[in-house]
Design a protein around this motif. Structure first.
Motif, short mmCIF file in Angstrom:
data_model
loop_
_atom_site.label_atom_id
_atom_site.label_comp_id
_atom_site.label_asym_id
_atom_site.label_seq_id
_atom_site.Cartn_x
_atom_site.Cartn_y
_atom_site.Cartn_z
N THR A 90 -49.22 61.81 -20.09
CA THR A 90 -49.12 61.41 -21.49
C THR A 90 -49.03 59.89 -21.59
O THR A 90 -48.26 59.26 -20.88
CB THR A 90 -47.88 62.04 -22.14
N HIS A 92 -49.13 58.31 -24.98
CA HIS A 92 -48.49 57.95 -26.25
C HIS A 92 -48.34 59.21 -27.09
O HIS A 92 -49.23 60.07 -27.11
CB HIS A 92 -49.35 56.93 -27.00
N THR A 93 -47.22 59.35 -27.77
CA THR A 93 -47.02 60.47 -28.71
C THR A 93 -46.33 59.98 -29.96
O THR A 93 -45.55 59.02 -29.95
CB THR A 93 -46.18 61.60 -28.09
N THR A 94 -46.62 60.66 -31.07
CA THR A 94 -45.89 60.51 -32.33
C THR A 94 -45.48 61.92 -32.76
O THR A 94 -45.69 62.89 -32.02
CB THR A 94 -46.76 59.86 -33.41
N GLY A 98 -50.89 62.82 -30.10
CA GLY A 98 -50.62 62.23 -28.80
C GLY A 98 -51.90 61.91 -28.07
O GLY A 98 -52.97 62.45 -28.37
#
Length: 253
Positions: A90, A92-94, A98
Motif C-alpha cells: 500500500t 496511500h489510503t484515505t 487507496g
C-alpha cells in the motif's frame, strides 16, 4: 498488519492462471504454462497482490474494488513451468480510496512487470467473503475464449459470459481477467506479431456482475513502425462501458 487468512479467497481466475496467494495477501506466485503465453496473463497475479494490499490498508469494515489497474511489461512471461513471484504494498489510503504498487519477478530475480492499482473502498452488503479452496475451472476455457475473438481492419470484438470461473470474491468480473481480455482483443485488432505490449491501463467505471454478457471491442488508434496504441472498451448488455483500457505496443529491440 496482515489480514486474517480467511480474507484471501481463491477461485476460478486463480485456477485458470495457476496463481497461489499467500495468507498475508500481498505475496503470490504463478506457475507458468500455456495460460501464460501473453502479457495480459499477468493480470490475475497482479490484481491479487495489489487488491489485497489495499484491503490490508482499508478502513475497518470496508473492502476495496478496482478503480484503475496499470501494468508495465519488461519481458513476456515464460511458459516453461517456472514460477513468477509478485509482491504488493500500500502506498496511500484515505477513507474513500487507496493506491497500491507491486512488482513481478521471474525465478532469476529479473523484473517482469511493475504494476499499480487505485482502489475504491466500499461497504459490503454482507460479511467479508470467506476463504475457500481454489476452484477447478472449465477445461479449455481460455482456449475457447481465444477462439471467440473476431478481428478485421484494425478492430476486434469478443463476447464473454461472466460465469463462475471469471469472477472475484464479491461476484463481479475479476480485474485480472478483464486485463487479460483487454490485452487479448487489443492484440487481435493490431495483428502485428512483431509488436509486444509495453503497458496496459484499465479503468473500471462500473462492475460486470456474475451472469452478465460482456462485449470487449478494440480499435487501433495509431500504429507506426515501432509503436502502436489500441483502445479497448468492455461493455455490459445495455452497452454501458464497464472497462476502458489502453494498450501500448512496441518493438522493444
Amino acid at each position: 498488519m496482515n489480514p486474517p487468512a480467511a480474507v484471501v479467497v481463491g477461485g476460478g481466475p486463480e485456477a485458470l492462471f495457476a496463481v497461489t496467494v499467500f495468507d498475508d495477501g500481498v505475496r503470490a506466485e504463478m506457475t507458468t504454462g500455456p495460460w501464460s503465453s501473453s502479457a495480459g496473463s499477468l493480470g490475475v497475479l497482479a490484481d491479487n497482490v495489489l487488491g489485497y494490499a489495499l484491503i490490508v490498508g482499508a478502513p475497518a469494515g470496508l473492502w476495496s474494488v478496482s478503480a484503475e489497474i496499470s501494468l508495465d511489461f519488461f519481458q513476456l512471461p515464460p511458459v516453461d513451468g517456472t514460477t513468477l513471484r509478485a509482491e504488493g504494498r500500500t502506498v496511500h489510503t484515505t477513507s474513500a480510496a487507496g493506491l497500491a504498487e507491486g512488482s513481478i519477478f521471474d525465478e532469476q530475480g529479473r523484473l517482469v512487470s511493475r504494476c499499480r492499482q487505485w482502489g475504491r473502498y466500499i461497504e459490503l452488503s454482507g460479511p467479508p467473503p470467506e476463504g475457500r479452496p481454489t476452484g477447478t475451472p472449465t477445461a479449455g476455457l481460455l482456449d475457447k475464449i481465444r477462439e471467440q475473438v473476431s478481428a478485421a481492419d484494425g478492430r476486434a470484438e469478443l463476447r464473454v459470459d461472466v460465469g463462475d470461473d471469471l469472477v472475484n470474491p464479491i461476484g463481479t468480473l475479476h480485474g485480472g481477467i478483464s486485463l487479460w481480455l483487454a490485452e487479448l482483443t487489443a492484440g487481435a485488432a493490431l495483428a502485428r506479431p512483431d509488436f509486444v505490449p509495453a503497458s496496459l491501463t484499465a479503468t473500471y467505471p462500473r462492475p460486470l456482475p456474475h451472469g452478465e454478457i460482456a462485449t470487449f471491442r478494440a480499435d487501433v488508434v495509431t500504429a507506426g513502425r515501432r509503436m502502436a496504441v489500441t483502445r479497448v472498451t468492455g461493455a455490459n448488455r445495455a452497452g454501458k462501458p464497464c472497462v476502458v483500457a489502453t494498450v501500448h505496443h512496441h518493438i522493444p529491440d
